[in-house]
Design a protein around this motif. Structure first.
Motif, PDB file in Angstrom:
ATOM      1  N   LEU A   5      57.786  42.660  54.648  1.00 43.83           N
ATOM      2  CA  LEU A   5      58.176  44.072  54.664  1.00 43.83           C
ATOM      3  C   LEU A   5      57.070  44.986  55.183  1.00 43.83           C
ATOM      4  CD1 LEU A   5      60.243  44.335  51.362  1.00 43.83           C
ATOM      5  CD2 LEU A   5      61.023  43.825  53.694  1.00 43.83           C
ATOM      6  N   GLU A   6      55.826  44.715  54.796  1.00 44.19           N
ATOM      7  CA  GLU A   6      54.716  45.550  55.265  1.00 44.19           C
ATOM      8  C   GLU A   6      54.589  45.461  56.780  1.00 44.19           C
ATOM      9  OE1 GLU A   6      49.932  46.284  54.481  1.00 44.19           O
ATOM     10  OE2 GLU A   6      50.811  44.326  54.040  1.00 44.19           O
ATOM     11  N   ILE A   7      54.768  44.271  57.308  1.00 42.47           N
ATOM     12  CA  ILE A   7      54.645  44.077  58.756  1.00 42.47           C
ATOM     13  C   ILE A   7      55.784  44.787  59.487  1.00 42.47           C
ATOM     14  CG2 ILE A   7      54.701  42.337  60.592  1.00 42.47           C
ATOM     15  CD1 ILE A   7      53.420  40.390  58.618  1.00 42.47           C
ATOM     16  N   LEU A   8      57.002  44.660  58.984  1.00 44.63           N
ATOM     17  CA  LEU A   8      58.153  45.237  59.660  1.00 44.63           C
ATOM     18  C   LEU A   8      58.204  46.757  59.539  1.00 44.63           C
ATOM     19  CD1 LEU A   8      60.928  42.655  58.683  1.00 44.63           C
ATOM     20  CD2 LEU A   8      59.467  42.692  60.706  1.00 44.63           C
ATOM     21  N   SER A   9      57.637  47.307  58.464  1.00 46.72           N
ATOM     22  CA  SER A   9      57.658  48.758  58.263  1.00 46.72           C
ATOM     23  C   SER A   9      56.500  49.455  58.948  1.00 46.72           C
ATOM     24  CB  SER A   9      57.637  49.089  56.768  1.00 46.72           C
ATOM     25  OG  SER A   9      58.795  48.627  56.131  1.00 46.72           O
ATOM     26  N   ASP A  10      55.291  48.933  58.722  1.00 48.11           N
ATOM     27  CA  ASP A  10      54.085  49.633  59.158  1.00 48.11           C
ATOM     28  C   ASP A  10      53.298  48.902  60.234  1.00 48.11           C
ATOM     29  OD1 ASP A  10      54.624  51.565  57.153  1.00 48.11           O
ATOM     30  OD2 ASP A  10      53.706  50.247  55.655  1.00 48.11           O
ATOM     31  N   PHE A  11      53.740  47.712  60.605  1.00 50.13           N
ATOM     32  CA  PHE A  11      53.043  46.903  61.601  1.00 50.13           C
ATOM     33  C   PHE A  11      51.565  46.780  61.258  1.00 50.13           C
ATOM     34  CE2 PHE A  11      56.809  48.501  63.722  1.00 50.13           C
ATOM     35  CZ  PHE A  11      57.356  47.330  64.231  1.00 50.13           C
ATOM     36  N   GLN A  12      51.332  46.304  60.044  1.00 45.92           N
ATOM     37  CA  GLN A  12      49.978  46.080  59.574  1.00 45.92           C
ATOM     38  C   GLN A  12      49.974  44.926  58.578  1.00 45.92           C
ATOM     39  OE1 GLN A  12      49.126  49.917  57.722  1.00 45.92           O
ATOM     40  NE2 GLN A  12      49.550  49.087  55.696  1.00 45.92           N
ATOM     41  N   VAL A  13      48.783  44.353  58.391  1.00 49.73           N
ATOM     42  CA  VAL A  13      48.597  43.249  57.463  1.00 49.73           C
ATOM     43  C   VAL A  13      47.416  43.565  56.575  1.00 49.73           C
ATOM     44  CG1 VAL A  13      47.974  40.813  57.231  1.00 49.73           C
ATOM     45  CG2 VAL A  13      49.545  41.524  59.042  1.00 49.73           C
ATOM     46  N   SER A  14      47.606  43.446  55.269  1.00 48.97           N
ATOM     47  CA  SER A  14      46.519  43.693  54.320  1.00 48.97           C
ATOM     48  C   SER A  14      45.841  42.372  53.965  1.00 48.97           C
ATOM     49  CB  SER A  14      47.062  44.359  53.042  1.00 48.97           C
ATOM     50  OG  SER A  14      47.612  45.628  53.340  1.00 48.97           O
ATOM     51  N   ILE A  15      44.529  42.304  54.236  1.00 50.49           N
ATOM     52  CA  ILE A  15      43.721  41.135  53.888  1.00 50.49           C
ATOM     53  C   ILE A  15      42.732  41.585  52.819  1.00 50.49           C
ATOM     54  CG2 ILE A  15      42.155  39.361  54.742  1.00 50.49           C
ATOM     55  CD1 ILE A  15      43.309  39.790  57.516  1.00 50.49           C
ATOM     56  N   PRO A  16      42.881  41.125  51.578  1.00 49.38           N
ATOM     57  CA  PRO A  16      42.061  41.638  50.469  1.00 49.38           C
ATOM     58  C   PRO A  16      40.558  41.620  50.766  1.00 49.38           C
ATOM     59  CG  PRO A  16      43.793  40.219  49.621  1.00 49.38           C
ATOM     60  CD  PRO A  16      43.858  40.115  51.114  1.00 49.38           C
ATOM     61  N   GLU A  17      40.065  40.577  51.399  1.00 47.98           N
ATOM     62  CA  GLU A  17      38.623  40.459  51.621  1.00 47.98           C
ATOM     63  C   GLU A  17      38.124  41.306  52.794  1.00 47.98           C
ATOM     64  OE1 GLU A  17      40.307  36.649  49.943  1.00 47.98           O
ATOM     65  OE2 GLU A  17      40.784  37.999  51.612  1.00 47.98           O
ATOM     66  N   MET A  18      39.042  41.751  53.659  1.00 41.43           N
ATOM     67  CA  MET A  18      38.621  42.467  54.872  1.00 41.43           C
ATOM     68  C   MET A  18      39.187  43.877  54.976  1.00 41.43           C
ATOM     69  SD  MET A  18      38.864  39.540  57.844  1.00 41.43           S
ATOM     70  CE  MET A  18      38.677  40.803  59.114  1.00 41.43           C
ATOM     71  N   GLY A  19      40.326  44.116  54.336  1.00 44.10           N
ATOM     72  CA  GLY A  19      40.975  45.404  54.480  1.00 44.10           C
ATOM     73  C   GLY A  19      42.278  45.275  55.252  1.00 44.10           C
ATOM     74  N   THR A  20      42.702  46.363  55.854  1.00 45.97           N
ATOM     75  CA  THR A  20      43.986  46.402  56.546  1.00 45.97           C
ATOM     76  C   THR A  20      43.796  46.252  58.048  1.00 45.97           C
ATOM     77  OG1 THR A  20      44.917  47.858  54.845  1.00 45.97           O
ATOM     78  CG2 THR A  20      46.062  47.770  56.943  1.00 45.97           C
ATOM     79  N   VAL A  21      44.558  45.328  58.606  1.00 42.48           N
ATOM     80  CA  VAL A  21      44.559  45.134  60.060  1.00 42.48           C
ATOM     81  C   VAL A  21      45.814  45.811  60.606  1.00 42.48           C
ATOM     82  CG1 VAL A  21      44.585  43.477  61.950  1.00 42.48           C
ATOM     83  CG2 VAL A  21      43.338  42.946  59.851  1.00 42.48           C
ATOM     84  N   ARG A  22      45.630  46.847  61.413  1.00 42.62           N
ATOM     85  CA  ARG A  22      46.762  47.578  61.978  1.00 42.62           C
ATOM     86  C   ARG A  22      46.977  47.160  63.424  1.00 42.62           C
ATOM     87  NH1 ARG A  22      44.250  50.991  58.443  1.00 42.62           N
ATOM     88  NH2 ARG A  22      45.631  51.974  56.893  1.00 42.62           N
TER      89      ARG A  22
END
Length: 283
Positions: free
Chosen positions: A136-153
């Motif tokens: 859902l996060e990818i389809l809505s906001d086109f981003q991926v949350s990686i806990p150790e690195m942050g958000t990749v947009r």
């Protein structure tokens, strides 16, 4: 789309156009073999974008779809930094959770690509609802949350197509985020045009007869009805053997191109083969 060897109907062309303009994912449902996956490939060719494909299956998880850490490489780095003369754990911890140690899987690859891509999430109905929720996060906001690195947009927003054979009901949350397209087997004239496009040397009479026979086969209660791709394969096979007609004998010799189950072969030979015998007997 014709320039990319894909004959799209009006609804298909419209949804594809809206997807590129609105930036919304498309959920494409329909029976197996009606051109859902090929639509993504055609868009990739037409738009000159790389195709990134995630083939779904039961048990697919984030590690195979999104990313995972290269634990072996991380361990080697930790061992290398264990020398008392080298920096302490805090600096090592920050170091081993960087891009150098990240194994990118298709979803993250599509999001992080500097160039525009077409992302195909194929047969999403084979996964479970937990996997859908992760999407859902990818389809809505086109981003991926990686806990150790942050958000990749997304550097450039991908065109996303999800395909489903409609083997299970997908969640409303997933459907809300997508445009919807239902693809079914084409009408006779439309499929004939597809066969002409991919096997233009085939005699017109044989091509039409082929499409009519495929339609007869699909009407039967089969484990796997023939797909459009198999119609094209059959046309090319008839060309290769130099078939001058599609009679009962030619049909029996080549029907394994379009029928792929043992029990289906018997049923098709009995029902369709007999009907093809009628013209040759003077009926």
């Amino acid at each position: 789309m014709r320039a990319a060897d894909y004959l799209a109907g009006e609804s298909t062309a419209l949804v594809a156009y809206l997807a590129t303009r609105l930036g919304k994912p498309v959920l494409v449902e329909g029976p197996a073999g009606v051109g859902k996956t090929e639509l993504a490939k055609a868009l990739s060719r037409y738009l000159s974008r790389k195709l990134v494909r995630l083939q779904c299956y039961e048990g697919l998880d984030e590690a195979k779809a999104l990313y995972e850490w290269n634990y072996r490489k991380q361990l080697l780095r930790i061992q290398a930094e264990s020398d008392p003369a080298r920096p302490g754990w805090n600096s090592v911890h920050d170091d081993i959770f960087g891009e150098e140690f990240l194994l990118t899987r298709p979803l993250l690859e599509a999001i992080s690509s500097p160039e525009p891509v077409v992302l195909l999430i194929d047969e999403i109905d084979k996964t479970d609802q937990e996997f859908e929720a992760m999407l859902l996060e990818i389809l809505s906001d086109f981003q991926v949350s990686i806990p150790e690195m942050g958000t990749v947009r997304a550097a450039s927003q991908p065109i996303v197509l999800l395909t489903s054979n409609n083997s299970r009901e997908l969640t409303e949350a997933l459907k809300r985020r997508c445009l919807y397209l239902w693809l079914d087997y084409p009408e006779l004239e439309a499929e004939l045009e597809i066969v002409r496009l991919h096997a233009p040397e085939l005699d017109e009479t044989i091509a039409r007869r082929l499409v009519e026979v495929v339609g007869m086969v699909r009407e039967l209660d089969l484990k796997k009805p023939p797909s459009i791709a198999e119609s094209i394969d059959w046309a090319r096979a008839l060309l290769l053997i130099g078939a001058e007609d599609l009679d009962q004998q030619v049909f029996r010799d080549t029907m394994s191109v379009i029928v792929k189950h043992r029990t289906d072969l018997d049923l098709v030979a009995e029902r369709v083969g007999v009907r093809l015998a009628a013209p040759s007997s003077g009926a």
